[in-house]
Design a protein around this motif. Sequence first.
Motif, PDB file in Angstrom:
ATOM      1  N   ARG A  64      -3.645 -49.546  -6.901  1.00 54.00           N
ATOM      2  CA  ARG A  64      -4.890 -49.475  -7.668  1.00 54.00           C
ATOM      3  C   ARG A  64      -5.043 -50.712  -8.550  1.00 54.00           C
ATOM      4  NH1 ARG A  64      -3.447 -43.925  -7.458  1.00 54.00           N
ATOM      5  NH2 ARG A  64      -2.225 -43.997  -9.399  1.00 54.00           N
ATOM      6  N   GLN A  65      -3.924 -51.183  -9.119  1.00 57.37           N
ATOM      7  CA  GLN A  65      -3.977 -52.395  -9.936  1.00 57.37           C
ATOM      8  C   GLN A  65      -4.327 -53.603  -9.071  1.00 57.37           C
ATOM      9  OE1 GLN A  65      -3.593 -52.387 -13.412  1.00 57.37           O
ATOM     10  NE2 GLN A  65      -4.536 -54.407 -13.104  1.00 57.37           N
ATOM     11  N   LEU A  79      -5.866 -51.630   5.854  1.00 55.43           N
ATOM     12  CA  LEU A  79      -4.844 -51.963   4.862  1.00 55.43           C
ATOM     13  C   LEU A  79      -3.488 -51.459   5.332  1.00 55.43           C
ATOM     14  CD1 LEU A  79      -6.696 -50.979   1.548  1.00 55.43           C
ATOM     15  CD2 LEU A  79      -6.643 -53.207   2.698  1.00 55.43           C
ATOM     16  N   ASP A  80      -2.473 -52.262   5.131  1.00 54.84           N
ATOM     17  CA  ASP A  80      -1.109 -51.873   5.503  1.00 54.84           C
ATOM     18  C   ASP A  80      -0.710 -50.596   4.756  1.00 54.84           C
ATOM     19  OD1 ASP A  80       1.416 -52.063   6.687  1.00 54.84           O
ATOM     20  OD2 ASP A  80       2.222 -53.188   4.980  1.00 54.84           O
ATOM     21  N   LEU A  87     -13.116 -46.764  -0.827  1.00 60.48           N
ATOM     22  CA  LEU A  87     -11.676 -46.847  -0.604  1.00 60.48           C
ATOM     23  C   LEU A  87     -11.271 -46.010   0.602  1.00 60.48           C
ATOM     24  CD1 LEU A  87     -10.406 -46.508  -4.278  1.00 60.48           C
ATOM     25  CD2 LEU A  87     -10.779 -48.595  -2.964  1.00 60.48           C
ATOM     26  N   PRO A  88     -10.064 -46.242   1.115  1.00 55.54           N
ATOM     27  CA  PRO A  88      -9.567 -45.376   2.191  1.00 55.54           C
ATOM     28  C   PRO A  88      -9.627 -43.900   1.784  1.00 55.54           C
ATOM     29  CG  PRO A  88      -8.117 -47.259   1.892  1.00 55.54           C
ATOM     30  CD  PRO A  88      -9.096 -47.305   0.763  1.00 55.54           C
ATOM     31  N   LEU A 145      -6.403 -44.813  -3.144  1.00 55.70           N
ATOM     32  CA  LEU A 145      -5.224 -45.670  -3.042  1.00 55.70           C
ATOM     33  C   LEU A 145      -3.977 -44.891  -3.454  1.00 55.70           C
ATOM     34  CD1 LEU A 145      -6.810 -48.920  -4.499  1.00 55.70           C
ATOM     35  CD2 LEU A 145      -6.309 -48.417  -2.106  1.00 55.70           C
ATOM     36  N   HIS A 146      -2.848 -45.227  -2.840  1.00 57.45           N
ATOM     37  CA  HIS A 146      -1.645 -44.395  -2.929  1.00 57.45           C
ATOM     38  C   HIS A 146      -0.912 -44.477  -4.255  1.00 57.45           C
ATOM     39  CE1 HIS A 146      -1.249 -44.514   1.766  1.00 57.45           C
ATOM     40  NE2 HIS A 146      -2.227 -43.739   1.344  1.00 57.45           N
TER      41      HIS A 146
END
Length: 299
Positions: free
Chosen positions: A85-86, A170-171, A74-75, A79-80
């Motif tokens: 995450r879902q 990813l945006d 992952l980045p 994930l933020h």
Amino acid sequence: MRIGTSRSVGLLTGIALAVASLGAVSGCGSQKAVASSSDKLTDRARQVAKAWDGSTAADAWRADYHPMGEVVQLPRGGLHSPADRQAYMDQNFDLRGKLPVTWPENGQVTWAAGKPLTRPLIGADESYRNLAGGRPEGKPPLTVTGVKLGEMRVATTRGPATVPAWLFTLDGYATPLKQAAIMQAAIPQSPISPASDIPGLPLNRLIRITEDGRSVTVVAVHGVCDDEPEVDVFETTGSVVLWASVAERGDKGNCTKQGKLQQVTVKLGHSVSDRVLLDALTGQPVPYKGLAGLPPSGS
């Protein structure tokens, strides 16, 4: 050589499956036979280790590219949000950029020691399809704005390796999601046939090897009316052979022919190192799959 036993450490939350063969070989009432056949299983583990140690199959396994850790990173920082995450777990991606249309046919896997290995590359289109297999209606996706070829580190049977990877921008993220672009090698033909006269089910998967190699976590299958599984280990200088067994609970109540997947952590006498991690029942290397459906660790 060493023989040891470890107990399960926790359920994989929300994972339960019907196993068609469970009633015949391991489900309610029949895993008792597995628990009572420890001597036969130990003998089988010795046979598997003897067949693999010094074999051409073991040499091929060590020489080729077999990931033993996550091939998706992952980045940085992960994930933020829960929604992101879902989306990752649902394979819910939206491609707003363009996929590369050309790429090298092959790439190199490099280790700190030893010769590099040339393997075929997975194309950008196939790599994206592996990530974006589902599009749940009404849920926000992870938006991919760009894709390029880069590299990442992957744990392998020969230790940490640097491999080509597709980097998905990813945006909203400063660093990309990475997916290894090297095609995994085929598992060599085992020098021993699967066991046909021992009750039980093979281990479902390998999900983790600790950094020091002294502990491995695998997933075992057991019946809903059985006790928690134990995973036993037989170690030699060339092999680590594992097998699962469970005991039937006395208060089984209304039993159904279903199975559960359960994590079991096994402590080893020595680091896995370049030893082959084997399943006693199949006589094959335990497949690495990670925690399917759960996010991997960040890069």
